[in-house]
Write an enzyme that holds these catalytic residues in place. Structure first.
Site, PDB file in Angstrom:
ATOM      1  N   TYR A  52      50.119  62.559  -4.355  1.00  0.00           N
ATOM      2  CA  TYR A  52      49.897  61.698  -3.191  1.00  0.00           C
ATOM      3  C   TYR A  52      48.413  61.570  -2.868  1.00  0.00           C
ATOM      4  O   TYR A  52      48.032  61.449  -1.710  1.00  0.00           O
ATOM      5  CB  TYR A  52      50.724  62.195  -1.987  1.00  0.00           C
ATOM      6  CG  TYR A  52      52.183  62.381  -2.345  1.00  0.00           C
ATOM      7  CD1 TYR A  52      52.988  61.277  -2.605  1.00  0.00           C
ATOM      8  CD2 TYR A  52      52.743  63.654  -2.497  1.00  0.00           C
ATOM      9  CE1 TYR A  52      54.311  61.436  -2.986  1.00  0.00           C
ATOM     10  CE2 TYR A  52      54.064  63.820  -2.882  1.00  0.00           C
ATOM     11  CZ  TYR A  52      54.841  62.709  -3.121  1.00  0.00           C
ATOM     12  OH  TYR A  52      56.147  62.871  -3.509  1.00  0.00           O
TER      13      TYR A  52
ATOM     14  N   TYR B  21      48.806  61.895   7.623  1.00  0.00           N
ATOM     15  CA  TYR B  21      49.706  62.985   8.027  1.00  0.00           C
ATOM     16  C   TYR B  21      48.994  64.101   8.784  1.00  0.00           C
ATOM     17  O   TYR B  21      49.613  65.132   9.057  1.00  0.00           O
ATOM     18  CB  TYR B  21      50.330  63.652   6.795  1.00  0.00           C
ATOM     19  CG  TYR B  21      51.034  62.748   5.810  1.00  0.00           C
ATOM     20  CD1 TYR B  21      51.988  61.827   6.226  1.00  0.00           C
ATOM     21  CD2 TYR B  21      50.782  62.863   4.449  1.00  0.00           C
ATOM     22  CE1 TYR B  21      52.639  61.027   5.300  1.00  0.00           C
ATOM     23  CE2 TYR B  21      51.438  62.074   3.520  1.00  0.00           C
ATOM     24  CZ  TYR B  21      52.364  61.158   3.954  1.00  0.00           C
ATOM     25  OH  TYR B  21      53.015  60.382   3.043  1.00  0.00           O
TER      26      TYR B  21
ATOM     27  N   GLY C   1      61.045  67.797  -3.098  1.00  0.00           N
ATOM     28  CA  GLY C   1      60.675  68.230  -1.751  1.00  0.00           C
ATOM     29  C   GLY C   1      60.127  69.631  -1.606  1.00  0.00           C
ATOM     30  O   GLY C   1      59.610  69.983  -0.543  1.00  0.00           O
TER      31      GLY C   1
ATOM     32  N   ARG D 119      45.925  61.297   2.818  1.00  0.00           N
ATOM     33  CA  ARG D 119      46.794  62.286   3.472  1.00  0.00           C
ATOM     34  C   ARG D 119      46.250  62.838   4.786  1.00  0.00           C
ATOM     35  O   ARG D 119      47.007  62.944   5.752  1.00  0.00           O
ATOM     36  CB  ARG D 119      47.158  63.427   2.508  1.00  0.00           C
ATOM     37  CG  ARG D 119      47.930  62.946   1.270  1.00  0.00           C
ATOM     38  CD  ARG D 119      48.466  64.099   0.420  1.00  0.00           C
ATOM     39  NE  ARG D 119      49.531  64.787   1.094  1.00  0.00           N
ATOM     40  CZ  ARG D 119      49.419  65.930   1.729  1.00  0.00           C
ATOM     41  NH1 ARG D 119      48.292  66.590   1.731  1.00  0.00           N
ATOM     42  NH2 ARG D 119      50.443  66.452   2.352  1.00  0.00           N
TER      43      ARG D 119
ATOM     44  N   GLU E   1      64.175  66.334  -8.687  1.00  0.00           N
ATOM     45  CA  GLU E   1      63.119  65.317  -8.640  1.00  0.00           C
ATOM     46  C   GLU E   1      61.824  65.866  -8.043  1.00  0.00           C
ATOM     47  O   GLU E   1      61.324  65.340  -7.044  1.00  0.00           O
ATOM     48  CB  GLU E   1      63.604  64.125  -7.804  1.00  0.00           C
ATOM     49  CG  GLU E   1      64.906  63.500  -8.288  1.00  0.00           C
ATOM     50  CD  GLU E   1      65.482  62.478  -7.293  1.00  0.00           C
ATOM     51  OE1 GLU E   1      64.989  62.398  -6.144  1.00  0.00           O
ATOM     52  OE2 GLU E   1      66.427  61.776  -7.675  1.00  0.00           O
ATOM     53  N   PRO E   2      61.236  66.898  -8.634  1.00  0.00           N
ATOM     54  CA  PRO E   2      60.009  67.444  -8.049  1.00  0.00           C
ATOM     55  C   PRO E   2      58.827  66.504  -8.276  1.00  0.00           C
ATOM     56  O   PRO E   2      58.708  65.909  -9.345  1.00  0.00           O
ATOM     57  CB  PRO E   2      59.800  68.752  -8.830  1.00  0.00           C
ATOM     58  CG  PRO E   2      60.397  68.468 -10.171  1.00  0.00           C
ATOM     59  CD  PRO E   2      61.594  67.576  -9.899  1.00  0.00           C
ATOM     60  N   GLY E   3      57.988  66.358  -7.285  1.00  0.00           N
ATOM     61  CA  GLY E   3      56.777  65.568  -7.436  1.00  0.00           C
ATOM     62  C   GLY E   3      55.575  66.436  -7.115  1.00  0.00           C
ATOM     63  O   GLY E   3      54.834  66.880  -7.990  1.00  0.00           O
TER      64      GLY E   3
ATOM     65  N   CYS F 178      34.643  53.168   7.648  1.00  0.00           N
ATOM     66  CA  CYS F 178      34.405  52.914   9.072  1.00  0.00           C
ATOM     67  C   CYS F 178      35.691  53.055   9.879  1.00  0.00           C
ATOM     68  O   CYS F 178      36.266  52.068  10.348  1.00  0.00           O
ATOM     69  CB  CYS F 178      33.779  51.544   9.246  1.00  0.00           C
ATOM     70  SG  CYS F 178      32.183  51.503   8.430  1.00  0.00           S
ATOM     71  N   GLU F 179      36.148  54.271   9.990  1.00  0.00           N
ATOM     72  CA  GLU F 179      37.312  54.645  10.792  1.00  0.00           C
ATOM     73  C   GLU F 179      37.071  56.069  11.258  1.00  0.00           C
ATOM     74  O   GLU F 179      36.657  56.918  10.453  1.00  0.00           O
ATOM     75  CB  GLU F 179      38.602  54.665   9.949  1.00  0.00           C
ATOM     76  CG  GLU F 179      39.076  53.345   9.424  1.00  0.00           C
ATOM     77  CD  GLU F 179      39.778  52.483  10.451  1.00  0.00           C
ATOM     78  OE1 GLU F 179      40.169  53.005  11.522  1.00  0.00           O
ATOM     79  OE2 GLU F 179      39.916  51.282  10.193  1.00  0.00           O
TER      80      GLU F 179
HETATM   81  C1  LIG Z   1      59.166  61.359  -2.888  1.00  0.00           C
HETATM   82  C2  LIG Z   1      60.466  61.656  -3.494  1.00  0.00           C
HETATM   83  C3  LIG Z   1      60.637  62.792  -4.303  1.00  0.00           C
HETATM   84  C4  LIG Z   1      59.540  63.795  -4.547  1.00  0.00           C
HETATM   85  O1  LIG Z   1      59.247  64.560  -3.438  1.00  0.00           O
HETATM   86  P1  LIG Z   1      58.227  65.791  -3.574  1.00  0.00           P
HETATM   87  O2  LIG Z   1      58.119  66.304  -2.205  1.00  0.00           O
HETATM   88  O3  LIG Z   1      56.948  65.243  -4.083  1.00  0.00           O
HETATM   89  O4  LIG Z   1      58.838  66.764  -4.512  1.00  0.00           O
HETATM   90  C5  LIG Z   1      61.859  62.978  -4.903  1.00  0.00           C
HETATM   91  N1  LIG Z   1      62.887  62.117  -4.713  1.00  0.00           N
HETATM   92  C6  LIG Z   1      62.759  61.027  -3.930  1.00  0.00           C
HETATM   93  C7  LIG Z   1      63.911  60.124  -3.766  1.00  0.00           C
HETATM   94  C8  LIG Z   1      61.550  60.762  -3.299  1.00  0.00           C
HETATM   95  O5  LIG Z   1      61.448  59.679  -2.520  1.00  0.00           O
END
Ligand SMILES: *Cc1c(COP(=O)(O)O)cnc(C)c1O
Length: 419
Positions: free
Chosen positions: A372, A317, A238, A313, A274-276, A344-345
């Protein structure tokens, strides 16, 4: 910090000239930088104790080449479907470094995880506990369980990516957590190992994390008093990234790590993170060509060959992504454009930008789209998603080609009565 920069007036990805690359492979394409992925992983990982499991969130960018790049650094994975689990394993991430999140894991997906021997299931409901116990019995194995608790805190991010408030579908309400843990402990073939929280995405302040992690710490003490063996704290992902130059910088991984160290001091848990977005966002750009510049009644539009089917995105969002010209002509004036895609949106718009004068055929790059971006792409309007390219120094490779129109068409089937 990333490895996309201008050299002699044109944009490079590491040592790869994007004008030459676009001429070679066509547009649009996502371009990822190995050096940037590696750097982000290392900076993040170094903010935590060595026994921390960094479980990269595969849903941010699940390209096999991206996963493989991270796997080689020792990165684990957070997956949210059987498909992502298979991808993570195929990319060489060991099962022992994979955690499985998500509100709707099916019995088959749970069993897949158990048979693979994954590190942990982050269970999001009481019925899922029952299903996991059943799947574990079927597989003749024991499933390691953390319960995702919903701490009911406001992550102060976009409502559509906020997951830790009471009204969202995620996790078990923290007030009911002790009951759920008692249920987990009573079910056969489940082994309680930890507590999990994840409150949302693109979070740009530390306070919401602090609030959630303090609740998790409190819960861990209570659960231990109840007799559970809580050895792990999974604190989710997050942490946000800057999308606009004028936005305040989000906290850096070091500050985030220090806050977590303070809140978990004395708890004696091993951490999972859990960084994404933080790993992938800034490691990717979307290169696209201007098809037309068109003058409307009130606005000037630059119609580019990437659209909301490639990058959802902005439409989903209201997200903003910076756009730059890949090879601006120094003598050209700046003009204001609504940069739009071909779909076409009306919502197929990236935003309003001041850019050096654009002409048909010019290349632009949409920035900070490594997370994303391709992961959310669709083939809406029968536009197959942009290709994906990974760069490493002066090398590049197409790591996912753009599906041809014929391949795409070939996916449809006529029923017998229409043949
Ligand atoms: C999407 C998600 C993440 C990653 O979130 P980021 O904002 O990309 O870091 C981590 N854990 C869970 C359970 C998620 O659904």
């Amino acid at each position: 910090m990333n490895h996309f920069e201008f050299r002699h007036g044109r944009l490079f990805a590491e040592d790869v000239d994007l004008v030459a690359l676009a001429d070679k492979i066509g547009t649009p394409f996502y371009c990822y930088s190995t050096a940037t992925l590696e750097r982000h992983y290392r900076v993040f990982a170094s903010a935590f104790p060595p026994d921390t499991l960094i479980a990269y969130s595969v849903k941010a960018n699940g390209n096999l080449a991206v996963l493989n790049t991270l796997a080689r650094l020792g990165c684990g994975a957070d997956v949210v479907s059987g498909g992502e689990l298979k991808k993570a394993l195929a990319a060489g991430i060991p099962a022992g470094k994979i955690v499985f999140s998500g509100v709707g894991k099916t019995g088959a997906e749970l069993e897949l995880g158990i048979r693979a021997g994954i590190h942990q299931f982050n269970v999001e409901s009481e019925p899922e506990l029952e299903a996991l116990s059943k799947a574990a019995r079927a597989a003749g194995a024991t499933a390691p369980v953390a319960i995702r608790v919903n701490p009911d805190v406001d992550a102060r991010t976009h409502a559509k990516i906020s997951t830790g408030m009471a009204e969202t579908k995620f996790g078990i309400p923290w007030k009911r957590a002790r009951e759920a843990y008692a249920r987990a402990a009573a079910l056969p073939r489940l082994k309680v190992v930890g507590v999990d929280v994840h409150i949302g995405s693109q979070i740009t302040e530390l306070e919401p994390f602090e609030e959630a992690f303090a609740r998790a710490a409190e819960l861990i003490a209570q659960l231990r008093a109840d007799g559970h063996d809580i050895a792990r704290a999974d604190l989710g992902g997050g942490l946000g990234v800057p999308y606009r130059a004028q936005d305040p910088e989000p906290p850096d991984p070091k500050a985030y790590g220090e806050m977590i160290a303070r809140l978990t001091r004395g708890l004696n848990v091993s951490l999972i993170l859990e960084p994404g977005r933080l790993i992938a966002a800034n490691a990717g750009i979307l290169v696209s060509r201007v098809i037309y510049v068109k003058q409307g009644d009130e606005k000037r539009f630059a119609v580019i060959d990437a659209g909301m089917n490639d990058l959802l995105r902005p439409a989903l969002y209201g997200a903003h992504h910076a756009i730059v010209c890949v090879a601006p002509r120094p003598q050209d004036d700046t003009e204001t454009y609504d940069v739009v895609g071909p779909v076409c949106e009306t919502s197929d718009i990236f935003g309003t930008y001041d850019l050096p004068q654009l002409r048909s055929g010019d290349l632009v790059a949409v920035l900070t789209v490594g997370a994303y971006g391709a992961a959310m792409a669709s083939a809406y309007n029968a536009r197959t998603p942009a290709a994906e390219v990974l760069v490493n120094g002066d090398r590049w490779s197409v790591v996912r080609p753009k599906m041809s129109d014929d391949e795409f068409l070939g996916l449809d089937r006529l029923p017998p009565w229409l043949e």
